[in-house]
Design a protein around this motif. Structure first.
Motif, mmCIF file in Angstrom:
data_model
loop_
_atom_site.group_PDB
_atom_site.id
_atom_site.type_symbol
_atom_site.label_atom_id
_atom_site.label_comp_id
_atom_site.label_asym_id
_atom_site.label_seq_id
_atom_site.Cartn_x
_atom_site.Cartn_y
_atom_site.Cartn_z
ATOM 1 N N LEU A 117 0.836 -1.207 0.000
ATOM 2 C CA LEU A 117 0.000 0.000 0.000
ATOM 3 C C LEU A 117 0.867 1.251 0.000
ATOM 4 C CD1 LEU A 117 -2.839 -0.873 2.551
ATOM 5 C CD2 LEU A 117 -3.116 -0.430 0.107
ATOM 6 N N VAL A 118 1.859 1.255 0.881
ATOM 7 C CA VAL A 118 2.733 2.431 0.994
ATOM 8 C C VAL A 118 3.509 2.661 -0.293
ATOM 9 C CG1 VAL A 118 4.696 3.414 2.231
ATOM 10 C CG2 VAL A 118 2.916 2.218 3.496
ATOM 11 N N VAL A 119 4.118 1.581 -0.823
ATOM 12 C CA VAL A 119 4.987 1.762 -1.983
ATOM 13 C C VAL A 119 4.208 2.121 -3.245
ATOM 14 C CG1 VAL A 119 6.703 0.174 -1.036
ATOM 15 C CG2 VAL A 119 5.015 -0.690 -2.649
ATOM 16 N N MET A 120 2.938 1.763 -3.299
ATOM 17 C CA MET A 120 2.144 2.121 -4.467
ATOM 18 C C MET A 120 1.565 3.529 -4.363
ATOM 19 S SD MET A 120 2.455 -0.383 -6.515
ATOM 20 C CE MET A 120 1.262 0.126 -7.740
ATOM 21 N N ILE A 121 1.307 4.000 -3.134
ATOM 22 C CA ILE A 121 0.633 5.284 -2.956
ATOM 23 C C ILE A 121 1.598 6.452 -2.854
ATOM 24 C CG2 ILE A 121 -0.779 6.622 -1.324
ATOM 25 C CD1 ILE A 121 -2.302 4.069 -0.693
ATOM 26 N N VAL A 122 2.705 6.276 -2.133
ATOM 27 C CA VAL A 122 3.587 7.411 -1.842
ATOM 28 C C VAL A 122 4.175 8.070 -3.096
ATOM 29 C CG1 VAL A 122 5.728 8.105 -0.710
ATOM 30 C CG2 VAL A 122 4.118 6.632 0.482
ATOM 31 N N PRO A 123 4.716 7.306 -4.067
ATOM 32 C CA PRO A 123 5.309 7.974 -5.234
ATOM 33 C C PRO A 123 4.351 8.913 -5.975
ATOM 34 C CG PRO A 123 5.987 5.690 -5.163
ATOM 35 C CD PRO A 123 4.927 5.849 -4.126
ATOM 36 N N PRO A 124 3.121 8.495 -6.319
ATOM 37 C CA PRO A 124 2.234 9.447 -6.992
ATOM 38 C C PRO A 124 1.826 10.629 -6.120
ATOM 39 C CG PRO A 124 1.091 7.366 -6.554
ATOM 40 C CD PRO A 124 2.538 7.136 -6.307
ATOM 41 N N VAL A 125 1.687 10.410 -4.806
ATOM 42 C CA VAL A 125 1.361 11.522 -3.903
ATOM 43 C C VAL A 125 2.434 12.597 -3.990
ATOM 44 C CG1 VAL A 125 1.250 12.170 -1.463
ATOM 45 C CG2 VAL A 125 -0.083 10.229 -2.289
ATOM 46 N N ILE A 126 3.688 12.174 -3.972
ATOM 47 C CA ILE A 126 4.799 13.124 -4.081
ATOM 48 C C ILE A 126 4.869 13.717 -5.485
ATOM 49 C CG2 ILE A 126 7.299 13.366 -3.966
ATOM 50 C CD1 ILE A 126 6.053 13.038 -1.251
#
Length: 469
Positions: A117-126
């Protein structure tokens, strides 16, 4: 429940099932400097400062620096856990390999889901924040720009890891310079003293000033933990680090120390330099920089931040593809899926896994950000809690005598961390707890109906046979 509490039957690489051959390993090609550059780039202090921290200013005002400082202290305990476990279990699987080995397969599977969940969500958020910092030169749609950054990061992630260490290192220098400029300008234009850092004030509606409660600070700790959580990248890269027994701990602890300084010092400077509480709560750091200097300096800082975000995207795609690669090698999926995810390209990178991280990441740039932030905060906190449980169990049996870096104040450190993180979880918004809980429930069903009945052939967590190197 016995699967959660019993250590996993770890499959060492040279003892893999005969029908599949020896699982593929990643080559050891980077040392402490390269690993630290890559890991710092994943923390990406400047993009955290300019993209994530403004949200904390909006809810915590002058208490933002205090919240980050408390979060950083918690992260010291987390970093100790990662350092000990990462040197015991130097695998590209990161958290899930460590937790599976120490606390059992089901616990490791749940950690894998949270990390995914973290690795899929964080990059696009940034990545979505890129458009805001390119605005001095060109006005772009945030979602489209974020998607473009994700695709660019995916292409870079297909290259050799050593080359990426140098690329990200150059970008890292620029973002640290930008953070330094912000700190210098903030301190030289201070409107309030150090006492303001504990004044606990935030701008309310109607021009009033509201008090920041202790509960708000505790709730904000989930985002504060997220702000510095990138040091875990060192564990994901442990399979590619030379001398992992020594270098994993060095990389984790050095990265946390540097990133804390690069993030916290500018936050203190901004808190003291903002003209009033309303401006601080607004969190428009670029406007503050321009007001403290001139438009040219503001443009320079904005461009450095844009590069930092691109840099973060590259490193996160590299890290996250390793997680998927390791899960396929450890047979978390049906055989055709595992074979595809474990494919290595000409540069030694897991190219299918890289594409499956980067392309969906581009699509997530078009999803509402608030839910993504909330789910990420809950997932990071829960993942750290389970890592702390694994650290508490790390000195049982033969692991007690395995050569590894050992944390001070064990077992007090992981016990304290478990208690604090469990309390932080209870203070998160219900909707984010429900979203994360629902995803975890589905993952548990997958475990119960697919992985557990095939325990001899599926979810065989592997450790590189040169782990003692």
């Amino acid at each position: 429940m016995t699967d959660t509490l019993r250590p996993a039957e770890t499959a060492v690489l040279d003892a893999a099932p005969a029908e599949t051959g020896n699982p593929k390993t990643l080559k050891r090609s980077i040392g402490v400097v390269g690993g630290t550059l890559l890991t710092l780039s994943c923390v990406t202090p400047a993009s955290t400062l300019f993209v994530v921290i403004p949200d904390l200013f909006g809810s915590l005002g002058t208490a933002t620096a205090l919240t980050i400082a408390i979060g950083s202290l918690l992260c010291v305990a987390v970093a100790f856990c990662y350092s000990e476990l990462g040197t015991l279990i130097p695998s590209a699987g990161g958290e899930y390999a460590m937790v599976s080995t120490m606390a059992g397969r089901l616990a490791g599977w749940l950690v894998f889901v949270m990390s995914l969940l973290v690795v899929m969500i964080v990059p696009p958020v940034i990545a979505i924040g890129t458009a805001d910092y390119l605005a001095p030169l060109v006005h772009l749609d945030p979602a489209m720009t974020g998607a473009g950054v994700m695709l660019l990061a995916t292409l870079a992630g297909l290259l050799d890891l050593r080359a990426n260490a140098w690329i990200t290192g150059i970008f890292l220098v620029l973002e640290v310079v930008a953070a330094g400029v912000v700190a210098l300008l903030g301190f030289t234009h201070s409107h309030r003293g150090l006492g303001s850092l504990t004044s606990m004030q935030v701008a309310g509606t109607g021009g009033h000033t509201d008090a920041v409660t202790a509960m708000l600070v505790i709730s904000g700790l989930a985002i504060a933990l997220f702000a510095t959580q990138g040091f875990s990248t060192a564990v994901y890269l442990s399979e590619e680090l030379e001398n992992p027994r020594r270098n994993v701990a060095r990389t984790v602890l050095a990265t946390l120390a540097i990133s804390t300084v690069v993030i916290l010092v500018p936050v203190v400077a901004i808190t003291m330099g903002a003209s009033d509480i309303k401006e601080l709560t607004g969190g428009d750091i670029s406007s503050m920089v321009t007001a403290w200097s001139n438009s040219a300096v503001g443009t320079f800082v904005s461009l450095c931040v844009a590069l930092a975000i691109i840099n973060a995207g590259i490193v996160m795609v590299i890290q996250n593809s390793r997680v998927l690669f390791a899960s396929a090698r450890d047979k978390a999926w049906p055989e055709p899926v595992s074979k595809g995810l474990s494919r290595l390209g000409r540069f030694g990178s897991p190219w299918v896994a890289t594409l499956l991280v980067g392309v969906p990441g581009a699509a997530l740039c078009f999803v509402n950000l608030d839910t993504l932030y909330g789910v990420t905060g809950v997932s990071v906190t829960a993942m750290y809690l389970l890592v702390a449980v694994a650290a508490l169990l790390a000195r049982r049996g033969h692991h007690r005598h395995t050569p590894a870096w050992r944390m001070p104040l064990w077992p007090a450190m992981p016990i304290l961390l478990i208690v604090v993180l469990a309390y932080v979880l209870t203070q998160q918004e219900t909707q984010y707890l429900l979203w994360t809980g629902g995803i975890t429930a589905v993952a548990t069903l997958y475990w119960a109906f697919y992985l557990r009945p095939r325990r001899d052939t599926r979810w065989l967590v592997s450790i590189p046979d040169d782990a003692q190197a």
